[in-house]
Scaffold this motif. Structure first.
Motif: not given
Length: 338
Positions: A93-105
């Motif tokens: 995603a970052r390689a495509e210029g997108y920021q990522v909001s991550m969560a783990s449950l």
């Protein structure tokens, strides 16, 4: 309570309640503004601005329609392949210029999952990837309210799904052992709740049945080295199989230790094939024949599919990464052959 406190906690549902519309209308205002009446869009934007909500990117989406951010949610145990998949998707995603909001449950809990989705959608994500491992996640994910394009990885769902073919990987592992001449091929399976374990057992069983070979009763572990060791002692005691397909590499590590402890030579007396190709697999004694999953390629394919959906193209056209058999020293013809 200060305004900054409120802005950190506000969700799309909060904005919808203050404006007097549904949260789907707020989502459309963010992602498809042409479908929302101008007066309603203006009221939504006014509420966001009053809560200083524009700093998280949602208000900018009203004007630009693109925030260049996506959500990534993982549910279930932190398995080697699971964590690698999250890293791969994040990097793609970052390689495509997108920021990522991550969560783990820790598990696929509907309330917790919906809360994470609401928070991310309230921040203006354009799409979301959900990674799941357990069977109950199927019904949970299908019951969620998701207002943005979504890709599911790890389980089949009514939503678009992209995963590495676990069934095919298990079939490759079993076929390799059968091609070496083994006729009694056992299976150390993963836990009953796991979709991957189910698919790998099905691949093993199908390959044996297609060749007319007997299907021994599988022994079941829980993905851990300890469970591999404990089941390995049982295999060593029974000595019914000349080969074992193990559903993951971590259990295979314990299995090798148990067989060695009981004087069973690998691969002289029993051949082993694992699954995952963990970094340690190459350096075990003997080095481990296993199934490699190209999670970096999978991450790129998932992001490519999600971006295609954002551009209203077909995600189904994206090819799916295939597993690969890596042959090392833990597999050989059965005793007496050659």
């Amino acid at each position: 309570m200060t305004k900054s406190d409120v802005s950190r906690r506000v969700t799309m549902r909060d904005i919808a309640a203050m404006v007097g519309v549904s949260h789907q209308t707020v989502s459309r205002a963010l992602n498809e503004p042409d479908r929302v009446h101008a007066e309603t869009r203006a009221r939504i934007e006014e509420v966001m601005q009053s809560l200083r909500y524009q700093r998280n990117g949602a208000a900018r989406a009203l004007a630009t329609r693109r925030t260049r951010s996506i959500g990534l949610i993982s549910t279930g145990l932190t398995l080697h392949s699971h964590s690698k998949r999250m890293i791969a998707i994040n990097e793609a995603a970052r390689a495509e210029g997108y920021q990522v909001s991550m969560a783990s449950l820790p598990r696929a809990d509907r309330v917790a999952l919906q809360a994470e989705l609401d928070a991310m959608q309230g921040q203006g994500i354009e799409g979301v990837v959900i990674i799941a491992a357990d069977k109950q996640a199927r019904d949970v994910i299908d019951s969620l309210v998701i207002d943005v394009p979504v890709i599911i990885s790890g389980i089949a769902s009514h939503q678009p799904s992209i995963s590495i073919d676990q069934f095919e990987g298990a079939r490759l592992a079993t076929a390799h052992l059968a091609d070496l001449g083994h006729r009694r091929i056992g299976h150390l399976a993963g836990p009953d709740w796991s979709v991957d374990a189910e698919d790998r057992m099905r691949g093993w069983r199908t390959e044996l049945e297609s060749r007319g070979l007997p299907v021994p009763e599988p022994r079941v572990g829980d993905w851990t080295v300890r469970s591999g060791y404990e089941r390995g002692l049982e295999f060593a005691e029974a000595r019914e199989e000349t080969a074992i397909f193990c559903a993951n590499d971590r259990m295979t590590v314990g299995l090798i230790a148990a067989l060695h402890e009981r004087g069973v030579d690998v691969p002289g007396q029993v051949s082993l094939v694992g699954f995952d190709d963990i970094p340690e697999a190459e350096f075990l004694v003997p080095s481990l024949t296993t199934i490699r999953q190209d999670v970096l390629l999978l991450g790129r394919q998932i992001i490519a599919a999600l971006l295609a959906m954002l551009d209203e193209e077909s995600a189904a056209e994206v090819p799916v990464a295939q597993p690969e058999l890596i042959v090392r020293n833990s597999s050989a013809p059965p005793p007496g052959d050659g």
